[in-house]
Design a protein around this motif. Structure first.
Motif, mmCIF file in Angstrom:
data_model
loop_
_atom_site.group_PDB
_atom_site.id
_atom_site.type_symbol
_atom_site.label_atom_id
_atom_site.label_comp_id
_atom_site.label_asym_id
_atom_site.label_seq_id
_atom_site.Cartn_x
_atom_site.Cartn_y
_atom_site.Cartn_z
ATOM 1 N N TRP A 84 0.831 -1.560 -0.110
ATOM 2 C CA TRP A 84 -0.063 0.111 0.030
ATOM 3 C C TRP A 84 0.818 1.046 -0.096
ATOM 4 C CZ3 TRP A 84 -4.875 1.510 -0.906
ATOM 5 C CH2 TRP A 84 -5.115 2.762 -0.672
ATOM 6 N N HIS A 85 1.795 1.239 0.682
ATOM 7 C CA HIS A 85 2.717 2.327 1.045
ATOM 8 C C HIS A 85 3.627 2.740 -0.347
ATOM 9 C CE1 HIS A 85 1.467 2.656 5.218
ATOM 10 N NE2 HIS A 85 1.727 1.197 5.224
ATOM 11 N N LYS A 86 3.986 1.699 -1.107
ATOM 12 C CA LYS A 86 4.782 1.835 -2.105
ATOM 13 C C LYS A 86 3.860 2.951 -3.367
ATOM 14 C CE LYS A 86 6.746 -0.696 -5.956
ATOM 15 N NZ LYS A 86 6.978 -2.185 -6.458
ATOM 16 N N PHE A 87 2.795 2.739 -3.358
ATOM 17 C CA PHE A 87 1.880 3.472 -4.136
ATOM 18 C C PHE A 87 1.312 4.690 -3.692
ATOM 19 C CE2 PHE A 87 2.084 -0.855 -6.005
ATOM 20 C CZ PHE A 87 2.168 -0.553 -7.270
ATOM 21 N N ALA A 88 1.561 5.127 -2.565
ATOM 22 C CA ALA A 88 1.290 6.547 -1.761
ATOM 23 C C ALA A 88 1.593 7.658 -2.906
ATOM 24 C CB ALA A 88 1.933 6.774 -0.708
ATOM 25 N N ASP A 89 2.628 7.496 -3.623
ATOM 26 C CA ASP A 89 3.107 8.844 -4.496
ATOM 27 C C ASP A 89 2.217 8.853 -5.547
ATOM 28 O OD1 ASP A 89 5.090 9.828 -2.892
ATOM 29 O OD2 ASP A 89 6.658 8.411 -3.952
ATOM 30 N N GLU A 90 1.739 7.551 -6.201
ATOM 31 C CA GLU A 90 0.832 7.568 -7.340
ATOM 32 C C GLU A 90 -0.354 8.058 -7.156
ATOM 33 O OE1 GLU A 90 -0.272 4.418 -10.849
ATOM 34 O OE2 GLU A 90 1.391 3.861 -9.712
ATOM 35 N N ARG A 91 -0.949 7.523 -5.870
ATOM 36 C CA ARG A 91 -2.124 8.326 -5.399
ATOM 37 C C ARG A 91 -2.236 9.505 -5.155
ATOM 38 N NH1 ARG A 91 -1.831 3.221 -2.553
ATOM 39 N NH2 ARG A 91 -1.021 4.551 -0.550
ATOM 40 N N GLU A 92 -1.126 10.313 -4.689
ATOM 41 C CA GLU A 92 -1.228 11.752 -4.343
ATOM 42 C C GLU A 92 -1.056 12.372 -5.819
ATOM 43 O OE1 GLU A 92 2.085 12.167 -1.772
ATOM 44 O OE2 GLU A 92 0.969 11.302 -0.006
ATOM 45 N N ARG A 93 -0.432 11.776 -6.579
ATOM 46 C CA ARG A 93 -0.403 12.517 -8.017
ATOM 47 C C ARG A 93 -1.581 12.314 -8.953
ATOM 48 N NH1 ARG A 93 4.723 10.067 -8.298
ATOM 49 N NH2 ARG A 93 4.126 8.611 -9.824
ATOM 50 N N ALA A 94 -2.259 11.392 -8.499
ATOM 51 C CA ALA A 94 -3.628 11.256 -9.302
ATOM 52 C C ALA A 94 -4.458 12.298 -9.493
ATOM 53 C CB ALA A 94 -4.418 10.203 -8.720
ATOM 54 N N ASP A 95 -5.148 12.849 -10.725
ATOM 55 C CA ASP A 95 -5.632 13.866 -10.811
ATOM 56 C C ASP A 95 -7.160 13.843 -9.980
ATOM 57 O OD1 ASP A 95 -8.128 12.460 -12.290
ATOM 58 O OD2 ASP A 95 -6.330 12.177 -13.835
ATOM 59 N N ALA A 96 -7.810 15.064 -9.836
ATOM 60 C CA ALA A 96 -8.921 15.179 -9.113
ATOM 61 C C ALA A 96 -10.184 14.027 -9.523
ATOM 62 C CB ALA A 96 -9.533 16.682 -9.204
#
Length: 158
Positions: free
Chosen positions: A121-133
């Motif tokens: 889960w933590h590995k994809f935190a950056d990708e979730r934060e960079r996701a568009d609105a």
């Protein structure tokens, strides 16, 4: 004689708590299916399987045509069945969701449904934060912005 119902009542209570967790899993799958449309994926590879208190946890890789690096997903059967769905690796599966957040996998023919979230889960935190609105809003609507399936902390049982 009066002490006999106490252990039986404890086991009934424990069983009800575990069954309630399965109901919550079905509700999470329903929210995902109401929010995201189903897409057919030709390859589903089971990498590993772990027996856990709340059900068997499968580590799967759902390949996306034209994309490299499909994430490893932690999949738990939405029902209380602990077995891997027959034919999932040969026939592919229907998938709804957004991989960095999670989703649902439905195996054709058997009707087995698995709830998925990234295994790390933590590995994809950056990708979730960079996701568009729009992606974040859909994930919130589906209830996927936090880790849904967690194993209970059993340290007090030792």
């Amino acid at each position: 004689m009066t002490a006999l119902p106490v252990p039986a009542g404890f086991f009934v209570l424990l069983f009800l708590i575990l069954r309630t967790r399965h109901g919550r899993r079905l509700a999470a799958c329903e929210r995902v299916l109401r929010t995201y449309s189903l897409e057919y994926r030709t390859r589903v590879d089971k990498k590993s399987e772990q027996w856990r208190l709340l059900g068997s946890v499968f580590t799967v890789k759902v390949s996306t045509r034209g994309q490299h690096g499909a994430p490893l997903m932690r999949a738990v059967n939405a029902s209380t069945v602990r077995r891997w769905p027959k034919g999932a690796e040969e026939r592919g599966a229907w998938v709804a969701g957004d991989f960095p957040f999670g989703g649902v996998l439905i195996v054709p023919g058997t009707g087995d449904m698995l709830f998925m979230q990234p295994s790390d889960w933590h590995k994809f935190a950056d990708e979730r934060e960079r996701a568009d609105a729009l992606r974040i809003e859909r994930a919130q609507q589906a209830g996927l912005t936090h880790l849904v399936e967690k194993e209970p902390n059993m340290t007090y049982a030792y």
